[in-house]
Motif scaffolding. Structure first.
Motif, PDB file in Angstrom:
ATOM      1  N   GLY A 130     -38.600   5.243  11.236  1.00 25.98           N
ATOM      2  CA  GLY A 130     -39.229   6.276  12.055  1.00 25.98           C
ATOM      3  C   GLY A 130     -40.185   5.714  13.098  1.00 25.98           C
ATOM      4  O   GLY A 130     -41.171   6.363  13.445  1.00 25.98           O
ATOM      5  N   ARG A 131     -39.875   4.529  13.589  1.00 23.38           N
ATOM      6  CA  ARG A 131     -40.764   3.927  14.589  1.00 23.38           C
ATOM      7  C   ARG A 131     -40.742   4.769  15.863  1.00 23.38           C
ATOM      8  O   ARG A 131     -39.680   5.094  16.388  1.00 23.38           O
ATOM      9  N   PRO A 132     -41.913   5.115  16.382  1.00 27.32           N
ATOM     10  CA  PRO A 132     -41.997   6.114  17.443  1.00 27.32           C
ATOM     11  C   PRO A 132     -41.572   5.666  18.835  1.00 27.32           C
ATOM     12  O   PRO A 132     -41.265   6.510  19.683  1.00 27.32           O
ATOM     13  N   ASP A 133     -41.524   4.369  19.117  1.00 26.56           N
ATOM     14  CA  ASP A 133     -41.246   3.964  20.493  1.00 26.56           C
ATOM     15  C   ASP A 133     -39.944   3.181  20.631  1.00 26.56           C
ATOM     16  O   ASP A 133     -39.750   2.438  21.582  1.00 26.56           O
ATOM     17  N   ILE A 134     -39.022   3.351  19.706  1.00 26.54           N
ATOM     18  CA  ILE A 134     -37.728   2.678  19.803  1.00 26.54           C
ATOM     19  C   ILE A 134     -36.848   3.441  20.792  1.00 26.54           C
ATOM     20  O   ILE A 134     -36.719   4.665  20.712  1.00 26.54           O
ATOM     21  N   TRP A 135     -36.253   2.706  21.710  1.00 27.98           N
ATOM     22  CA  TRP A 135     -35.411   3.317  22.749  1.00 27.98           C
ATOM     23  C   TRP A 135     -34.098   2.542  22.842  1.00 27.98           C
ATOM     24  O   TRP A 135     -34.015   1.522  23.522  1.00 27.98           O
ATOM     25  N   PRO A 136     -33.030   3.007  22.148  1.00 25.97           N
ATOM     26  CA  PRO A 136     -31.747   2.306  22.165  1.00 25.97           C
ATOM     27  C   PRO A 136     -30.965   2.584  23.455  1.00 25.97           C
ATOM     28  O   PRO A 136     -29.979   3.318  23.474  1.00 25.97           O
ATOM     29  N   ALA A 137     -31.419   1.979  24.534  1.00 26.50           N
ATOM     30  CA  ALA A 137     -30.845   2.234  25.864  1.00 26.50           C
ATOM     31  C   ALA A 137     -29.395   1.785  25.978  1.00 26.50           C
ATOM     32  O   ALA A 137     -28.678   2.227  26.877  1.00 26.50           O
ATOM     33  N   GLY A 138     -28.926   0.931  25.074  1.00 24.37           N
ATOM     34  CA  GLY A 138     -27.542   0.491  25.094  1.00 24.37           C
ATOM     35  C   GLY A 138     -26.573   1.480  24.463  1.00 24.37           C
ATOM     36  O   GLY A 138     -25.359   1.309  24.547  1.00 24.37           O
ATOM     37  N   ASP A 139     -27.091   2.532  23.868  1.00 24.77           N
ATOM     38  CA  ASP A 139     -26.251   3.539  23.217  1.00 24.77           C
ATOM     39  C   ASP A 139     -25.637   4.451  24.280  1.00 24.77           C
ATOM     40  O   ASP A 139     -26.356   5.048  25.092  1.00 24.77           O
ATOM     41  N   LEU A 140     -24.317   4.564  24.279  1.00 23.76           N
ATOM     42  CA  LEU A 140     -23.639   5.357  25.309  1.00 23.76           C
ATOM     43  C   LEU A 140     -24.031   6.829  25.264  1.00 23.76           C
ATOM     44  O   LEU A 140     -24.140   7.471  26.308  1.00 23.76           O
ATOM     45  N   ALA A 141     -24.244   7.370  24.082  1.00 25.24           N
ATOM     46  CA  ALA A 141     -24.649   8.779  23.979  1.00 25.24           C
ATOM     47  C   ALA A 141     -26.067   8.982  24.502  1.00 25.24           C
ATOM     48  O   ALA A 141     -26.367  10.015  25.108  1.00 25.24           O
ATOM     49  N   VAL A 142     -26.953   8.011  24.275  1.00 28.85           N
ATOM     50  CA  VAL A 142     -28.307   8.094  24.837  1.00 28.85           C
ATOM     51  C   VAL A 142     -28.217   8.066  26.359  1.00 28.85           C
ATOM     52  O   VAL A 142     -28.857   8.869  27.049  1.00 28.85           O
ATOM     53  N   GLN A 143     -27.394   7.179  26.889  1.00 33.16           N
ATOM     54  CA  GLN A 143     -27.222   7.101  28.334  1.00 33.16           C
ATOM     55  C   GLN A 143     -26.657   8.414  28.891  1.00 33.16           C
ATOM     56  O   GLN A 143     -27.189   8.969  29.855  1.00 33.16           O
ATOM     57  N   ALA A 144     -25.590   8.900  28.259  1.00 29.91           N
ATOM     58  CA  ALA A 144     -24.959  10.130  28.740  1.00 29.91           C
ATOM     59  C   ALA A 144     -25.891  11.330  28.598  1.00 29.91           C
ATOM     60  O   ALA A 144     -25.988  12.164  29.504  1.00 29.91           O
ATOM     61  N   GLY A 145     -26.577  11.430  27.466  1.00 27.55           N
ATOM     62  CA  GLY A 145     -27.510  12.543  27.266  1.00 27.55           C
ATOM     63  C   GLY A 145     -28.659  12.500  28.245  1.00 27.55           C
ATOM     64  O   GLY A 145     -29.104  13.534  28.759  1.00 27.55           O
ATOM     65  N   CYS A 146     -29.143  11.299  28.520  1.00 22.69           N
ATOM     66  CA  CYS A 146     -30.231  11.126  29.473  1.00 22.69           C
ATOM     67  C   CYS A 146     -29.776  11.569  30.865  1.00 22.69           C
ATOM     68  O   CYS A 146     -30.462  12.337  31.547  1.00 22.69           O
ATOM     69  N   GLY A 147     -28.604  11.115  31.286  1.00 24.09           N
ATOM     70  CA  GLY A 147     -28.069  11.506  32.587  1.00 24.09           C
ATOM     71  C   GLY A 147     -27.828  13.000  32.677  1.00 24.09           C
ATOM     72  O   GLY A 147     -28.147  13.637  33.686  1.00 24.09           O
ATOM     73  N   ARG A 148     -27.298  13.559  31.632  1.00 22.36           N
ATOM     74  CA  ARG A 148     -27.024  14.998  31.589  1.00 22.36           C
ATOM     75  C   ARG A 148     -28.314  15.801  31.697  1.00 22.36           C
ATOM     76  O   ARG A 148     -28.405  16.776  32.441  1.00 22.36           O
ATOM     77  N   MET A 149     -29.320  15.384  30.932  1.00 16.32           N
ATOM     78  CA  MET A 149     -30.607  16.073  30.929  1.00 16.32           C
ATOM     79  C   MET A 149     -31.256  16.015  32.312  1.00 16.32           C
ATOM     80  O   MET A 149     -31.887  16.979  32.749  1.00 16.32           O
ATOM     81  N   LEU A 150     -31.094  14.897  32.996  1.00 16.67           N
ATOM     82  CA  LEU A 150     -31.725  14.731  34.303  1.00 16.67           C
ATOM     83  C   LEU A 150     -30.859  15.237  35.457  1.00 16.67           C
ATOM     84  O   LEU A 150     -31.243  15.140  36.620  1.00 16.67           O
ATOM     85  N   GLY A 151     -29.679  15.777  35.122  1.00  9.46           N
ATOM     86  CA  GLY A 151     -28.822  16.371  36.138  1.00  9.46           C
ATOM     87  C   GLY A 151     -28.018  15.368  36.951  1.00  9.46           C
ATOM     88  O   GLY A 151     -27.560  15.684  38.047  1.00  9.46           O
ATOM     89  N   TRP A 152     -27.805  14.171  36.418  1.00  9.75           N
ATOM     90  CA  TRP A 152     -27.025  13.159  37.121  1.00  9.75           C
ATOM     91  C   TRP A 152     -25.538  13.442  36.947  1.00  9.75           C
ATOM     92  O   TRP A 152     -25.098  13.951  35.914  1.00  9.75           O
ATOM     93  N   ASP A 153     -24.744  13.106  37.952  1.00 10.66           N
ATOM     94  CA  ASP A 153     -23.294  13.289  37.868  1.00 10.66           C
ATOM     95  C   ASP A 153     -22.631  12.218  37.011  1.00 10.66           C
ATOM     96  O   ASP A 153     -21.589  12.462  36.413  1.00 10.66           O
ATOM     97  N   GLU A 154     -23.242  11.029  36.971  1.00 14.58           N
ATOM     98  CA  GLU A 154     -22.667   9.933  36.199  1.00 14.58           C
ATOM     99  C   GLU A 154     -23.670   9.440  35.160  1.00 14.58           C
ATOM    100  O   GLU A 154     -24.881   9.590  35.325  1.00 14.58           O
ATOM    101  N   ARG A 155     -23.148   8.831  34.134  1.00 10.94           N
ATOM    102  CA  ARG A 155     -23.980   8.251  33.085  1.00 10.94           C
ATOM    103  C   ARG A 155     -24.737   7.065  33.662  1.00 10.94           C
ATOM    104  O   ARG A 155     -24.151   6.185  34.277  1.00 10.94           O
ATOM    105  N   PRO A 156     -26.056   7.013  33.446  1.00 10.78           N
ATOM    106  CA  PRO A 156     -26.812   5.854  33.935  1.00 10.78           C
ATOM    107  C   PRO A 156     -26.461   4.600  33.139  1.00 10.78           C
ATOM    108  O   PRO A 156     -26.048   4.678  31.987  1.00 10.78           O
ATOM    109  N   SER A 157     -26.648   3.459  33.758  1.00  8.09           N
ATOM    110  CA  SER A 157     -26.410   2.181  33.092  1.00  8.09           C
ATOM    111  C   SER A 157     -27.511   1.940  32.059  1.00  8.09           C
ATOM    112  O   SER A 157     -28.521   2.653  32.028  1.00  8.09           O
TER     113      SER A 157
END
Length: 188
Positions: A130-157
């Motif tokens: 439950g570490r509070p500041d872990i950010w698995p930026a290499g996870d494709l779903a995190v990338q896609a969800g992040c892009g979707r939430m921010l209104g991007w047309d493509e998944r961010p790298s």
């Protein structure tokens, strides 16, 4: 709060908690889940538990032969990683109860385990500890969800996803869980 995050929260609601027990079993489950769908990982885990028993000891897995573990869905590579982890536990070389408090140091220690890369280490630290500041930026779903939430047309790298999350420090773990929720939610 960032307006797009607030809008996603209003539309999707809060995610369910995703906490796993600490210890080798959760790391083993992470290894089993690497590079396969959630459904495939759940199926393999159910077969492993049916073969070895719920809450099985590392020695139980080590005692099984290749074909038995293959029938549970574990490829040669996954078996190698699983056996390596179980042997480290048996030999007392890994102590999940004594990982460094610093996230990067804990990731470095966990990635010494054969088959455990940064993503697996981050997933373990986020869900088991439950570490509070872990950010698995290499996870494709995190990338896609992040892009979707921010209104991007493509998944961010991965690099873009890491940069996007900087303002969310020291709560990137909560945002990671939320981006998975957004990714899986048809409301966005």
């Amino acid at each position: 709060m960032e307006p797009r995050v607030a809008e996603a929260l209003a539309r999707c609601g809060y995610p369910e908690p995703r906490i796993r027990p600490t210890g080798y079993m959760t790391m083993l489950r992470t290894i089993v889940g690497q590079q396969v769908s959630v459904a495939a990982a759940a199926s393999m885990w159910a077969k492993l538990e049916a073969e070895l028993g719920e809450g099985f000891a590392p020695s139980d897995l080590l005692a099984r032969d290749f074909d038995t573990l293959r029938a549970c869905g574990l490829s040669r590579q996954k078996q190698g990683y699983a056996r390596s982890l179980c042997q480290l536990i048996e030999d007392g070389d890994v102590d999940f109860g004594d990982l460094p408090a610093d996230d990067e140091e804990a990731i470095a220690e966990l990635t010494l385990i054969k088959g455990v890369g940064r993503w697996s280490a981050e997933i373990y630290l986020l869900f088991a500890e439950g570490r509070p500041d872990i950010w698995p930026a290499g996870d494709l779903a995190v990338q896609a969800g992040c892009g979707r939430m921010l209104g991007w047309d493509e998944r961010p790298s991965e690099k873009e996803t890491r940069a996007l999350a900087e303002p969310w420090r020291p709560h990137r773990g909560a945002m990671a869980i939320f981006t998975w929720h957004v990714y899986a939610n048809p409301a966005l």
